[in-house]
Design an enzyme around this catalytic site. Structure first.
Site, short mmCIF file in Angstrom:
data_model
loop_
_atom_site.label_atom_id
_atom_site.label_comp_id
_atom_site.label_asym_id
_atom_site.label_seq_id
_atom_site.Cartn_x
_atom_site.Cartn_y
_atom_site.Cartn_z
N LYS A 1 0.84 -1.20 0.00
CA LYS A 1 0.00 0.00 0.00
C LYS A 1 0.87 1.24 0.00
CE LYS A 1 -3.77 -1.94 2.70
NZ LYS A 1 -4.44 -1.88 4.00
N THR B 1 4.94 1.43 5.85
CA THR B 1 4.83 1.07 7.27
C THR B 1 4.26 2.23 8.07
OG1 THR B 1 6.70 -0.42 7.04
CG2 THR B 1 6.16 0.29 9.27
N CYS B 2 4.77 3.43 7.83
CA CYS B 2 4.35 4.59 8.62
C CYS B 2 2.83 4.75 8.61
CB CYS B 2 5.03 5.84 8.07
SG CYS B 2 4.42 7.36 8.80
N GLU C 1 13.93 -3.89 29.24
CA GLU C 1 14.89 -3.23 28.35
C GLU C 1 16.31 -3.71 28.68
OE1 GLU C 1 15.21 -1.04 25.66
OE2 GLU C 1 17.36 -1.31 26.05
N VAL D 1 14.74 -10.90 28.35
CA VAL D 1 13.80 -12.03 28.43
C VAL D 1 14.54 -13.25 27.89
CG1 VAL D 1 11.69 -12.97 27.43
CG2 VAL D 1 11.73 -10.62 28.28
N ARG E 1 14.10 -2.68 13.99
CA ARG E 1 13.70 -3.05 12.65
C ARG E 1 14.94 -3.36 11.81
NH1 ARG E 1 8.37 -2.02 11.62
NH2 ARG E 1 8.76 -2.06 9.39
N HIS F 1 2.24 34.03 25.31
CA HIS F 1 1.95 33.67 26.70
C HIS F 1 0.44 33.61 26.89
CE1 HIS F 1 2.29 33.63 31.07
NE2 HIS F 1 1.37 34.57 31.10
P1 NAD Z 1 14.53 0.76 18.82
O1 NAD Z 1 15.81 0.33 18.24
O2 NAD Z 1 14.21 2.20 18.93
O3 NAD Z 1 14.39 0.18 20.31
C1 NAD Z 1 14.55 -1.19 20.59
C2 NAD Z 1 14.95 -1.34 22.05
O4 NAD Z 1 15.00 -2.72 22.34
C3 NAD Z 1 16.33 -0.77 22.34
O5 NAD Z 1 16.24 0.10 23.44
C4 NAD Z 1 17.16 -2.00 22.66
O6 NAD Z 1 18.15 -1.76 23.62
C5 NAD Z 1 16.11 -2.97 23.17
N1 NAD Z 1 16.46 -4.38 23.02
C6 NAD Z 1 17.06 -4.98 21.96
N2 NAD Z 1 17.18 -6.32 22.17
C7 NAD Z 1 16.63 -6.55 23.39
C8 NAD Z 1 16.42 -7.71 24.17
N3 NAD Z 1 16.80 -8.91 23.74
N4 NAD Z 1 15.82 -7.60 25.39
C9 NAD Z 1 15.42 -6.37 25.83
N5 NAD Z 1 15.58 -5.24 25.14
C10 NAD Z 1 16.17 -5.32 23.93
O7 NAD Z 1 13.41 -0.03 18.01
P2 NAD Z 1 11.83 0.03 18.05
O8 NAD Z 1 11.32 0.69 19.27
O9 NAD Z 1 11.41 -1.38 17.77
O10 NAD Z 1 11.50 0.94 16.80
C11 NAD Z 1 11.95 0.58 15.50
C12 NAD Z 1 12.29 1.79 14.69
O11 NAD Z 1 11.11 2.53 14.40
C13 NAD Z 1 13.24 2.71 15.41
O12 NAD Z 1 14.21 3.20 14.55
C14 NAD Z 1 12.34 3.81 15.89
O13 NAD Z 1 13.01 5.06 16.03
C15 NAD Z 1 11.27 3.86 14.82
N6 NAD Z 1 10.03 4.35 15.42
C16 NAD Z 1 9.92 5.67 15.62
C17 NAD Z 1 8.79 6.16 16.24
C18 NAD Z 1 8.67 7.62 16.46
O14 NAD Z 1 9.45 8.36 15.90
N7 NAD Z 1 7.73 8.08 17.26
C19 NAD Z 1 7.80 5.31 16.68
C20 NAD Z 1 7.97 3.96 16.48
C21 NAD Z 1 9.10 3.49 15.86
#
Ligand code: NAD
Length: 474
Positions: free
Chosen positions: A39, A43-44, A204, A238, A272, A452
């Site tokens: 589509k 993804t966004c 985390e 985990v 990702r 303000h």
């Molecule tokens: P991310 O890389 O931002 O965060 C993944 C987190 O998982 C990290 O903090 C990492 O340390 C942790 N991690 C990795 N392996 C692990 C494990 N085995 N056990 C526990 N923790 C672990 O990835 P995301 O949150 O999946 O997002 C994917 C992408 O999409 C990113 O680049 C993100 O910036 C983007 N995204 C952006 C937005 C936004 O801008 N609002 C929203 C969603 C996603």
């Protein structure tokens, strides 16, 4: 070959990176083809930013209902209609999708199917019916995005163990959930589900949530989450997930000890990976599968370019937009195209409280410039009228050089980073991005009238404090 015609540009992928490239190239007068296998919007629009923000809006309203009594509101929430919630989310996505498809059809020749570079300037497109057609272009732009990354020891079944691809379409928030990963996705889902009644545990691996943000941001957000009853485990992983029927038993390892939890949902949110397999570009990839390109998106092969999540840059829609504009401008032969510099790309997380930043964290600034050369100024939103009304505990933090050309005595120099936590932080960071991009000094920014009462006054206060002229702050 499409109509025997050779396009100026063939863009493979119709997500934010692809359509930004295509639309800018069309605006520059080029003949553009865009190939999309699923589509337009990618993804966004369909699995990420937009549907999640619609659900987060609902979660925010639920939190306001909970805060009702402090404002004299005696509200009763009778429940959440999951189907209506999904319809609301779908309605938002559908409206944007229709608009985007309309623009794509107006500005490009749209090919439905999976594209693959088969020889220089030739993309083979396999349509939904399995038929293949060849689309030729002087330039080919790879914009095929990314897919969710899993964990080798955890099997995703799309039911009890999910990724954001599944969870984004939820109709009923899970009763109990473990979220693995406290990046943007993990933190946003926690904010979405907790107000809907989910008992959320975040796990985390690194030592803080939102580990790419400034340490003060991570601390403030973690504190806010804990005060709302979200269980946050950092420095934890985990090690096992066992699913039995509708329940998963999750083993969490932290500080040498092990805990097990029974939950209804495990959300794997650990990042990702680029979607670059079987595209005919293996010679252009690094060992992690990202496309290797310069700051103009040019790869080592003449006429092949790349934008968006296939690059090892920020995986953000607006980062992809900028990359697309630069590639299109280069292809169009625009003079003096400025290469992409993501130092000035805002990072925005729609958790509650929101967190947003641009430029360097304090730790990065100190590492690059030395402790003595860096100043840090934080202004709390607790003294900001709109912040108090919103019940916020956020702040605005400005990292700047202590000195520099044209800097008045007691004032600070070039702005290196801006960090905001609190309501609408993702909007407020706009002023920070202008400041870092244009190299404005805090003294100059503090002289600009800030309306303000507003939330963005907090930034006005931060600029003035950084210029040695504090106003409402101590
Ligand atoms: P991310 O890389 O931002 O965060 C993944 C987190 O998982 C990290 O903090 C990492 O340390 C942790 N991690 C990795 N392996 C692990 C494990 N085995 N056990 C526990 N923790 C672990 O990835 P995301 O949150 O999946 O997002 C994917 C992408 O999409 C990113 O680049 C993100 O910036 C983007 N995204 C952006 C937005 C936004 O801008 N609002 C929203 C969603 C996603």
């Amino acid at each position: 070959m499409a109509d025997g015609r050779t396009f100026d540009v063939v863009v493979v992928g119709g997500g934010p990176g692809g359509y930004a490239t295509a639309f800018r190239a069309a605006a520059r007068g080029l003949d553009v083809a865009m190939v999309e296998q699923a589509k337009v919007g990618g993804t966004c629009l369909h699995w990420g930013c937009i549907p999640s923000k619609a659900s987060l809006h609902v979660a925010e309203l639920l939190e306001e209902v909970e805060r009702g009594p402090v404002m004299g509101l005696d509200l009763t929430l009778n429940g959440i209609d999951g189907d209506e919630l999904a319809a609301f989310r779908h309605g938002v996505v559908d409206r944007l999708h229709k608009g985007l498809v309309g623009l794509a059809r107006q500005r490009t020749t749209l090919f439905e199917g999976r594209g693959r570079l088969v020889e220089a300037g030739v993309v083979a497109v396999t349509g939904p019916d399995g038929e293949e057609q060849r689309v030729e272009g002087r330039h080919v732009v790879i914009a095929t995005g990314s897919r969710v990354r899993g964990l080798p020891s955890i099997e995703v079944d799309g039911r009890v163990v999910q990724t954001s691809d599944d969870a984004v379409h939820f109709t009923e928030a899970p009763g109990r959930a473990v979220i693995i990963g406290a990046g943007a996705i993990g933190m946003e889902f926690a904010s979405m589900w907790a107000p809907m009644g989910t008992e959320v545990t975040i796990v985390e691996a690194l030592d803080r949530v939102l580990p790419l943000e400034d340490a003060d941001v991570s601390d403030a957000v973690a504190k806010a989450y804990r005060s709302r009853g979200i269980d946050v485990h950092t420095g934890a992983t985990v090690s096992a997930v066992e699913v039995d029927g509708d329940v998963a038993t999750v083993t969490i390892d932290a500080d040498g000890s092990t805990t097990t939890l029974e939950v209804d949902c495990v959300l794997v949110a650990v990042g990702r990976a680029p979607r670059t397999d079987d595209l005919g570009i293996d010679d252009l990839l690094d060992d992690r599968g990202f496309v290797v390109a310069d700051a103009y998106g040019a790869t080592a092969t003449d006429g092949v370019w790349a934008v968006g999540d296939v690059l090892p840059t920020l995986a953000l829609a607006h980062a992809a937009f900028v990359e697309g504009f630069v590639v299109a401008d280069r292809i169009a032969g625009v003079d003096d195209v400025v290469p992409v510099d993501h130092t000035h790309t805002p990072r925005v997380t729609y958790c509650h409280p929101e967190a947003a930043s641009v430029g360097l964290t304090e730790a990065q600034a100190v590492e690059q410039h030395g402790d003595e050369a860096v100043s840090s100024t934080t202004v709390s939103l607790m003294g900001n009228a709109k912040g108090i009304i919103a019940g916020s505990k956020g702040f605005a933090k400005v990292i700047a050089l202590r000195d520099g050309p044209g800097v008045a005595p007691g004032a600070t120099g070039e702005v290196l980073g801006v960090h905001v936590v609190g309501p609408h932080a993702t909007d407020l960071v706009a002023e920070g991005a202008l400041a870092t991009s244009w190299g404005a000094l805090p003294e100059e920014l503090g002289a600009i009238s800030h309306a303000h009462p507003t939330l963005y006054e907090a930034l006005g206060e931060a600029w003035m404090s950084a210029a040695g002229l504090p106003f409402h702050v101590h």
